[in-house]
Design a protein around this motif. Structure first.
Motif, PDB file in Angstrom:
ATOM      1  N   ARG A   1      34.211  33.611  43.512  1.00 34.47           N
ATOM      2  CA  ARG A   1      35.214  34.327  42.722  1.00 34.47           C
ATOM      3  C   ARG A   1      36.616  33.802  42.997  1.00 34.47           C
ATOM      4  O   ARG A   1      36.950  33.432  44.113  1.00 34.47           O
ATOM      5  CB  ARG A   1      35.184  35.815  43.038  1.00 34.47           C
ATOM      6  CG  ARG A   1      33.941  36.494  42.579  1.00 34.47           C
ATOM      7  CD  ARG A   1      34.046  37.976  42.791  1.00 34.47           C
ATOM      8  NE  ARG A   1      32.776  38.622  42.518  1.00 34.47           N
ATOM      9  CZ  ARG A   1      32.600  39.930  42.574  1.00 34.47           C
ATOM     10  NH1 ARG A   1      33.595  40.719  42.910  1.00 34.47           N
ATOM     11  NH2 ARG A   1      31.429  40.437  42.310  1.00 34.47           N
ATOM     12  N   SER A   2      37.422  33.806  41.961  1.00 39.45           N
ATOM     13  CA  SER A   2      38.814  33.394  42.092  1.00 39.45           C
ATOM     14  C   SER A   2      39.625  34.548  42.671  1.00 39.45           C
ATOM     15  O   SER A   2      39.561  35.673  42.174  1.00 39.45           O
ATOM     16  CB  SER A   2      39.368  33.005  40.721  1.00 39.45           C
ATOM     17  OG  SER A   2      40.710  32.664  40.817  1.00 39.45           O
ATOM     18  N   VAL A   3      40.366  34.279  43.723  1.00 36.39           N
ATOM     19  CA  VAL A   3      41.225  35.281  44.347  1.00 36.39           C
ATOM     20  C   VAL A   3      42.603  35.220  43.712  1.00 36.39           C
ATOM     21  O   VAL A   3      43.266  36.226  43.514  1.00 36.39           O
ATOM     22  CB  VAL A   3      41.339  35.016  45.871  1.00 36.39           C
ATOM     23  CG1 VAL A   3      42.337  35.932  46.528  1.00 36.39           C
ATOM     24  CG2 VAL A   3      39.983  35.136  46.525  1.00 36.39           C
ATOM     25  N   CYS A   4      43.020  34.011  43.387  1.00 32.52           N
ATOM     26  CA  CYS A   4      44.353  33.780  42.869  1.00 32.52           C
ATOM     27  C   CYS A   4      44.292  32.552  41.972  1.00 32.52           C
ATOM     28  O   CYS A   4      43.761  31.525  42.378  1.00 32.52           O
ATOM     29  CB  CYS A   4      45.277  33.567  44.064  1.00 32.52           C
ATOM     30  SG  CYS A   4      46.884  32.957  43.702  1.00 32.52           S
ATOM     31  N   ALA A   5      44.800  32.662  40.758  1.00 31.43           N
ATOM     32  CA  ALA A   5      44.778  31.537  39.836  1.00 31.43           C
ATOM     33  C   ALA A   5      46.172  31.259  39.296  1.00 31.43           C
ATOM     34  O   ALA A   5      46.918  32.192  38.979  1.00 31.43           O
ATOM     35  CB  ALA A   5      43.829  31.827  38.674  1.00 31.43           C
ATOM     36  N   HIS A   6      46.506  30.001  39.222  1.00 33.95           N
ATOM     37  CA  HIS A   6      47.780  29.561  38.654  1.00 33.95           C
ATOM     38  C   HIS A   6      47.501  28.415  37.682  1.00 33.95           C
ATOM     39  O   HIS A   6      47.764  27.246  37.982  1.00 33.95           O
ATOM     40  CB  HIS A   6      48.750  29.124  39.755  1.00 33.95           C
ATOM     41  CG  HIS A   6      49.277  30.266  40.542  1.00 33.95           C
ATOM     42  ND1 HIS A   6      50.352  31.020  40.125  1.00 33.95           N
ATOM     43  CD2 HIS A   6      48.850  30.831  41.692  1.00 33.95           C
ATOM     44  CE1 HIS A   6      50.580  31.987  41.008  1.00 33.95           C
ATOM     45  NE2 HIS A   6      49.671  31.885  41.954  1.00 33.95           N
TER      46      HIS A   6
ATOM     47  N   CYS B   1      35.052  36.773  51.560  1.00 31.32           N
ATOM     48  CA  CYS B   1      34.745  37.780  50.550  1.00 31.32           C
ATOM     49  C   CYS B   1      33.888  38.894  51.148  1.00 31.32           C
ATOM     50  O   CYS B   1      33.108  38.678  52.053  1.00 31.32           O
ATOM     51  CB  CYS B   1      34.069  37.153  49.339  1.00 31.32           C
ATOM     52  SG  CYS B   1      32.435  36.503  49.616  1.00 31.32           S
TER      53      CYS B   1
ATOM     54  N   LEU C   1      40.341  25.598  47.635  1.00 25.74           N
ATOM     55  CA  LEU C   1      41.409  25.451  46.655  1.00 25.74           C
ATOM     56  C   LEU C   1      40.925  24.425  45.645  1.00 25.74           C
ATOM     57  O   LEU C   1      40.613  23.292  46.020  1.00 25.74           O
ATOM     58  CB  LEU C   1      42.682  24.959  47.351  1.00 25.74           C
ATOM     59  CG  LEU C   1      43.936  24.835  46.522  1.00 25.74           C
ATOM     60  CD1 LEU C   1      44.369  26.192  45.970  1.00 25.74           C
ATOM     61  CD2 LEU C   1      45.050  24.237  47.358  1.00 25.74           C
TER      62      LEU C   1
ATOM     63  N   CYS D   1      37.494  32.810  46.811  1.00 24.29           N
ATOM     64  CA  CYS D   1      37.298  33.707  47.949  1.00 24.29           C
ATOM     65  C   CYS D   1      36.569  33.048  49.118  1.00 24.29           C
ATOM     66  O   CYS D   1      36.581  33.585  50.216  1.00 24.29           O
ATOM     67  CB  CYS D   1      36.603  34.988  47.532  1.00 24.29           C
ATOM     68  SG  CYS D   1      34.897  34.794  47.095  1.00 24.29           S
TER      69      CYS D   1
ATOM     70  N   SER E   1      43.455  26.968  41.513  1.00 22.27           N
ATOM     71  CA  SER E   1      42.935  28.315  41.794  1.00 22.27           C
ATOM     72  C   SER E   1      42.450  28.358  43.236  1.00 22.27           C
ATOM     73  O   SER E   1      41.962  27.365  43.772  1.00 22.27           O
ATOM     74  CB  SER E   1      41.751  28.649  40.886  1.00 22.27           C
ATOM     75  OG  SER E   1      42.142  28.734  39.543  1.00 22.27           O
ATOM     76  N   PHE E   2      42.573  29.526  43.844  1.00 26.75           N
ATOM     77  CA  PHE E   2      42.090  29.740  45.210  1.00 26.75           C
ATOM     78  C   PHE E   2      40.874  30.645  45.131  1.00 26.75           C
ATOM     79  O   PHE E   2      40.926  31.716  44.528  1.00 26.75           O
ATOM     80  CB  PHE E   2      43.195  30.390  46.057  1.00 26.75           C
ATOM     81  CG  PHE E   2      42.801  30.569  47.488  1.00 26.75           C
ATOM     82  CD1 PHE E   2      42.636  29.482  48.331  1.00 26.75           C
ATOM     83  CD2 PHE E   2      42.602  31.843  48.012  1.00 26.75           C
ATOM     84  CE1 PHE E   2      42.280  29.647  49.658  1.00 26.75           C
ATOM     85  CE2 PHE E   2      42.249  32.020  49.335  1.00 26.75           C
ATOM     86  CZ  PHE E   2      42.083  30.917  50.163  1.00 26.75           C
TER      87      PHE E   2
END
Length: 70
Positions: free
Chosen positions: A25-30, A7, A43, A39, A36-37
């Motif tokens: 912080r979440s970089v990518c969430a599913h 980050c 994972l 920063c 969620s991935f």
């Protein structure tokens, strides 16, 4: 062990091996897939488990059930 901190925002997120690693912080969430991935390279999964950037496992850490008052 060194933490990977990809980050670039301020304040810097906690490292992957810090106790408060999930505050990053979440970089990518599913949410539909349950992960969620963050920063800091972690994972995290909906069951509270996860993976460090080096592939080591973070065991689920669900809170203990509350005691029922009699």
């Amino acid at each position: 062990m060194t933490d990977t901190r990809p980050c670039s925002h301020s304040p810097v997120c906690p490292g992957a091996h810090s106790a408060d690693r999930e505050a990053a912080r979440s970089v990518c969430a599913h949410p539909e897939q349950g992960w969620s991935f963050l920063c800091n390279g972690v994972l995290v999964f909906d069951d509270t488990g996860g993976l460090h950037p080096d592939g080591t496992v973070i065991t689920p850490h669900r809170p203990a059930p509350a005691a029922v008052a009699a």
